[in-house]
Write an enzyme that holds these catalytic residues in place. Structure first.
Site, mmCIF file in Angstrom:
data_model
loop_
_atom_site.group_PDB
_atom_site.id
_atom_site.type_symbol
_atom_site.label_atom_id
_atom_site.label_comp_id
_atom_site.label_asym_id
_atom_site.label_seq_id
_atom_site.Cartn_x
_atom_site.Cartn_y
_atom_site.Cartn_z
ATOM 1 N N SER A 166 7.491 -6.516 -3.974
ATOM 2 C CA SER A 166 7.834 -7.856 -3.464
ATOM 3 C C SER A 166 6.548 -8.664 -3.318
ATOM 4 C CB SER A 166 8.591 -7.718 -2.131
ATOM 5 O OG SER A 166 9.010 -8.972 -1.663
ATOM 6 N N THR A 167 6.191 -9.052 -2.096
ATOM 7 C CA THR A 167 5.006 -9.886 -1.879
ATOM 8 C C THR A 167 3.746 -9.209 -2.425
ATOM 9 O OG1 THR A 167 6.023 -10.656 0.166
ATOM 10 C CG2 THR A 167 3.688 -11.152 -0.152
ATOM 11 N N HIS A 193 11.090 -8.868 -6.256
ATOM 12 C CA HIS A 193 11.792 -9.901 -5.501
ATOM 13 C C HIS A 193 11.296 -11.271 -5.979
ATOM 14 C CE1 HIS A 193 12.416 -6.949 -1.890
ATOM 15 N NE2 HIS A 193 13.202 -6.688 -2.921
ATOM 16 N N MET A 285 6.830 -6.975 1.503
ATOM 17 C CA MET A 285 7.262 -7.103 2.877
ATOM 18 C C MET A 285 8.631 -6.440 3.054
ATOM 19 S SD MET A 285 7.739 -10.624 5.148
ATOM 20 C CE MET A 285 6.993 -11.463 3.769
ATOM 21 N N ASP A 288 12.805 -2.652 1.607
ATOM 22 C CA ASP A 288 13.659 -2.449 0.439
ATOM 23 C C ASP A 288 13.058 -1.351 -0.435
ATOM 24 O OD1 ASP A 288 15.720 -2.849 -1.375
ATOM 25 O OD2 ASP A 288 14.658 -4.431 -2.453
#
Length: 344
Positions: A166-167, A193, A285, A288
């Site tokens: 993600s991030t 993401h 972050m 998940d």
């Protein structure tokens, strides 16, 4: 400690609304405003903010140029605002490559309504990048530790590699795929993401810099050796090993927070590929991927996690590591060579 934020945007309305949202959170405060990139550079030196929110299209100096200059003069975490278009995706990816840590869609209607969800998303993103440990932001940070081995190497043949992130993921993936050679034959699935309008542009960017064939995944297509498939944003990707292996793209249930979801992709890999899966959890972050990793481990699969020192946000890898689901904890520069050495 209060997070000090510099808001940069050429729209007075947007600066005002963003400032109101930030100042409503007791964790942070706006300490300055700028309406172009040059002012952002000057205010960064003068005010020394902890985080900068940055627009792209501005007079005098655009956001990407400003980010590059800021990273050279006084590095600070930057959160970009971008439009939800293909061109917006390209620009955002350029900004992330220049040094920005994360991005948010620039939605005037949502900002105007000042909804609770928008407030929470913006302030949580600011808090996350403020607390990030990205090495590029501090020259004094020591080099990352070598790979930490927890439970040994791969136990058998790997038919599928699935990566969840993600991030910080776009930059991490670009770094990773530069180190995977053309001879790597095991197919790779990427769950990043990202909004639906971004993933095609991101896949094209990875394809240009990698010797492997990278594309946005399509429903029903076969999984081929030496190919990399990026899950479409806003949808859910699942894999099926029958008939040689295929990808299935489905509309997302409204109750699922992440679209695409690492947990859903991992769960399908656990069901169809089982112990012949290698799962990688990179920077991001939240958590998940944790439950999907649990299902994979129950099937005898192997899970690698990125180490804290090389993560922008350690949340996703930490969630897997704390549950004892990671077989190895690796620095980002070590992952590509290890993939090549063990299954390439």
């Amino acid at each position: 400690m209060t997070i000090r934020v510099l808001v940069v945007d050429d729209s007075g309305f947007f600066r005002r609304r963003v400032s109101e949202i930030i100042n409503s959170d007791p964790r942070m405060e706006v300490i300055g405003l700028a309406d172009n990139g040059r002012q952002a550079m000057e205010q960064n030196e003068k005010l020394k903010p902890d985080v900068i929110t940055m627009d792209y299209e501005m007079p005098v100096m655009d956001g990407i140029t400003a980010v590059r200059n800021i990273m050279q003069s006084r590095p600070v975490p930057v959160l970009m605002f971008s439009s939800l278009t293909f061109e917006g995706a390209r620009v955002t990816l350029d900004a992330l490559e220049a040094g920005a840590l994360d991005f948010l869609p620039k939605n005037f209607d949502a900002i105007a309504k000042n909804s609770a969800q928008i407030r929470q998303t913006l302030t949580d993103k600011i808090a996350a990048v403020a607390n990030s440990r990205r090495r590029a932001l501090t020259e004094s940070t020591p080099p990352p530790r070598p790979a930490v081995v927890k439970r040994g190497s791969l136990s058998g043949q790997v038919d599928l590699v699935v990566i969840g992130t993600s991030t910080g993921g776009p930059a991490a993936l670009q770094s990773l795929f530069k180190t995977i050679p053309a001879g790597f034959r095991t197919p790779i699935i990427i769950i990043q993401h990202m909004p639906g309008s971004f993933t095609k542009a991101f896949a094209e960017r990875l394809n240009r810099m990698s010797p492997l064939s990278v594309k946005e995944a399509e429903d029903g297509e076969r999984i081929e050796a030496g190919h990399v498939y990026v899950a479409p944003g806003g949808m859910q990707l699942m894999v099926d090993k029958r008939n040689g292996g295929s990808i299935h793209i489905r509309e997302s249930d409204e109750r699922v927070n992440y679209r695409p979801s690492v947990d859903i992709a991992f769960a399908s890999a656990a069901k169809h590929y089982g112990r012949r899966t290698l799962a990688l959890i990179l920077t991001g972050m939240g958590a998940d991927g944790r439950e999907g990793a649990r299902l994979l481990k129950q099937q005898g699969a192997t899970v690698w996690a990125q180490n804290e020192e090389t993560c922008v946000i350690f949340g996703m890898p930490m969630a897997v590591i704390k549950e004892g689901l990671s077989d190895e904890i690796l620095a980002l520069p070590d992952i590509g060579p290890k993939l090549s050495a063990e299954i390439g």
